[in-house]
Design an enzyme around this catalytic site. Sequence first.
Site, PDB file in Angstrom:
ATOM      1  N   GLY A 223       7.824 -28.128  18.741  1.00  0.00           N
ATOM      2  CA  GLY A 223       6.562 -27.702  18.157  1.00  0.00           C
ATOM      3  C   GLY A 223       6.433 -26.203  18.169  1.00  0.00           C
TER       4      GLY A 223
ATOM      5  N   MET B 206       4.921 -24.306  20.161  1.00  0.00           N
ATOM      6  CA  MET B 206       5.004 -23.672  21.479  1.00  0.00           C
ATOM      7  C   MET B 206       6.365 -23.827  22.135  1.00  0.00           C
ATOM      8  SD  MET B 206       2.658 -21.871  22.789  1.00  0.00           S
ATOM      9  CE  MET B 206       3.054 -22.035  24.514  1.00  0.00           C
TER      10      MET B 206
ATOM     11  N   LYS C  71       9.682 -28.874  29.540  1.00  0.00           N
ATOM     12  CA  LYS C  71       9.032 -28.189  28.423  1.00  0.00           C
ATOM     13  C   LYS C  71       9.520 -26.749  28.410  1.00  0.00           C
ATOM     14  CE  LYS C  71       5.222 -29.051  26.463  1.00  0.00           C
ATOM     15  NZ  LYS C  71       3.829 -29.346  26.070  1.00  0.00           N
TER      16      LYS C  71
ATOM     17  N   ASP D 261      -7.570 -27.308  25.428  1.00  0.00           N
ATOM     18  CA  ASP D 261      -6.892 -27.943  24.290  1.00  0.00           C
ATOM     19  C   ASP D 261      -6.888 -29.462  24.448  1.00  0.00           C
ATOM     20  OD1 ASP D 261      -5.653 -27.962  21.845  1.00  0.00           O
ATOM     21  OD2 ASP D 261      -3.646 -27.538  22.622  1.00  0.00           O
TER      22      ASP D 261
END
Length: 765
Positions: free
Chosen positions: A25, A27, A45, A144
């Site tokens: 994505g 990010m 991540k 978020d």
Amino acid sequence: MLAQHTQWQDQMLGRYRLQRLLGRGGMGEVWLAEDTDLQRQVAVKLLSPVFRSQQTYFQAFNREARLVASLEHPHILSVHDFGEFKLADDVITYLIMPLISGGSLESLLRKQRQPLPRSIALRYLRQAAEAIDFAHSRRILHRDIKPANMLLQDHWLFISDFGIATLLTTQAFRSQTKAGSGTPLYMAPEQSLGKALPASDRYSLAVVAYELLTGHVPFEGDSPFAVALKHIQDVPPSPRQFNPGLSQDIEQILLHGLAKDPDQRPTSCVAFVDELERLHHPPHLVPRVENDPASTLIKPMDELHSARRSSPPQETSQAGEVSPRDRLRSQNPNSIGDKAAQEQLATTTGAHRPLSRRSLLLGGAAATIFLAGGGYALANAYQPEATPRRGPQRLIPGIPRLKFTGHADSVNNVCWNPQGRFLASGGLDTRIMVWDPTPLLQTPAKTTRSVTQPAAQWKLFAENYRHDLGWSPDGRFLVTVPRESSASVTYAFARTVATIDVFAPQARIALNSDRSGNYDTINEVSSPAWSPDGKSIATATDQNQIAFWNTPGPNKGQGIIKLFNNNATSTKDYYEISVIRWSLDGSLLLGLDNKFHLLAWDPQTGKQQVFPLPDRSDALKIWAQTRQTLNLRSLVTSPARPNQILADAFDVAAIFDLQQHKIVTILTIADPILKGLLQVSKLAWSSNSRYVAGCYLGSNQIYIWDLANSRSHKTSNGFKLPDLSFGKNNGHSSDIFDLSWSPDGRFLASASADHSVIIWQVDAE
């Protein structure tokens, strides 16, 4: 942007080996990786590259990562580790998280293409609300909140990416493709203007609720700016426009959550969900407290139902066009190892229907659950087709995995529910708590994890004493007896059994009191024991009798339905009953008295038998010099051998065979300082009936006897000594009052005077 994912495969980040790309994505990327030290799979991540010179970003990253790692909550995705590595002129930061294989709430909505069933939507909203409010209590905002950041494992929701949105505000990233902190489709008006508040997360949750109940978000547009402007200026469209089945009251609650003014929104996420649940379950359908105000609900528990076994991670498809709306959603790859959403929906929408016996045997469960739903009876526990994995398979000294610290006083009771997922505790702080350790136990940790918030808790009007807490055979209800020495409480609530329908919405304590006058001599009942067939609850009375009560249902509230008197012929012969339990097959009701007798009643006729336990008169003489009170007794039925009973006899434990009418084994401890001076506090039998765990007053250690080990050491008089012990240096700081072995045999829970509950891993498999 990150390099092509093929260049990262098999690369090492410290001890983590990257194995497969799971998603990409704006990010960064999420990878499936192996923790080579702990030999487990994790999710990594990788955030977008950052210029080496951006020290402000690295400080922010370390601060946010540590904050998220400190959030210990059942519905917040934990961070195991974090770090950074250099790549040319850039630095890539990364987070190590548990691998969640059930996909995200967003993926479920995409496949569903219509509103979720309301009860399912409320369940997910409840879990999310509790997580957000918990973070707010620690002064941490998410910024978020959206379905893409709500990961699903079976029917359990985890909120991910706490702290990530904060990093979006920095200008350190080499790629500046992001739209800013937050996702416009779910962003509060004030957050779009640069000011995030706790109320901003509450607004975002209201948008999620709107979407779950209508199938649409309130505002859409051709660009992030257009959507943000609508959130600031426009009135949200009526939810009933998309879902006519919603009532006007529910519509008003949703719009209340979407108020433009942060001060006009609900005071908390849980308060918002409470209002939705209240309308979904009208007051006349919600279980009421009999004889209110005897009990107070501290925190309502969502309808937590047993879930299907998790599948191995499936790689998420990257093919296909996305709509403008989907492009406006977060690019963060949260569907870590996404499963087919149709399967998730099928298991979810059926969660509120009663499960047949066939579905119990065919349906799996998560982690330590071995049966799902109602209809399960304790008498079936030893049937091969209906039992969990018997254990322990390979016994090890206990490793303290979790420590629950929610109680404010001594914890007297701890017990796993029959399905093995939930743990109940009760103590002198008058609180009954239910914990869900399963998600945390699925991921090994190097240190003991501390948890302060239970999944639910209730306040009694009196303290919870030893043996006064237990589960119904189907794992749905908790039963307890409120006992208090004050005259006012004794008068008002004498002869009372309390039950909690744990998984009902807005679950409260229901009191079943006997005020018929037929048993005026009874002032107090204790040691509630649910019959294996689930049809009655037996209690001991202060007059050394056995009283039977109806279980919750159409007949609840009728008080004592049957009473067995002690068979003593004179006052001096009375056996003061300390604890009662049912035999495994329900054919006998068993008890211990204060004169070291094992008592047995026929539940149909009341006929009583009395069996002597080992003569411990010499030990009692030593004990008398300590001036302690002999008030802690332990009685356990074998989970796999219906004729065998485990009972304490002050400083030793005796295994009594009901069929042979004799003691077959006596257990004691090796420490000569303890022997004869301290009494047995609690005994527990493993689910395979091979191991016995025990603890002693005055000691913080747990002792384990292996009944199958013919080479175990013995005392000169033939008593069997423990095969191992643990907990002296890494466990409780005070006496242990209760022990409970998980139904699958992998874990042992202990409750202590130090106000805590510890879950020990005792199986290496």
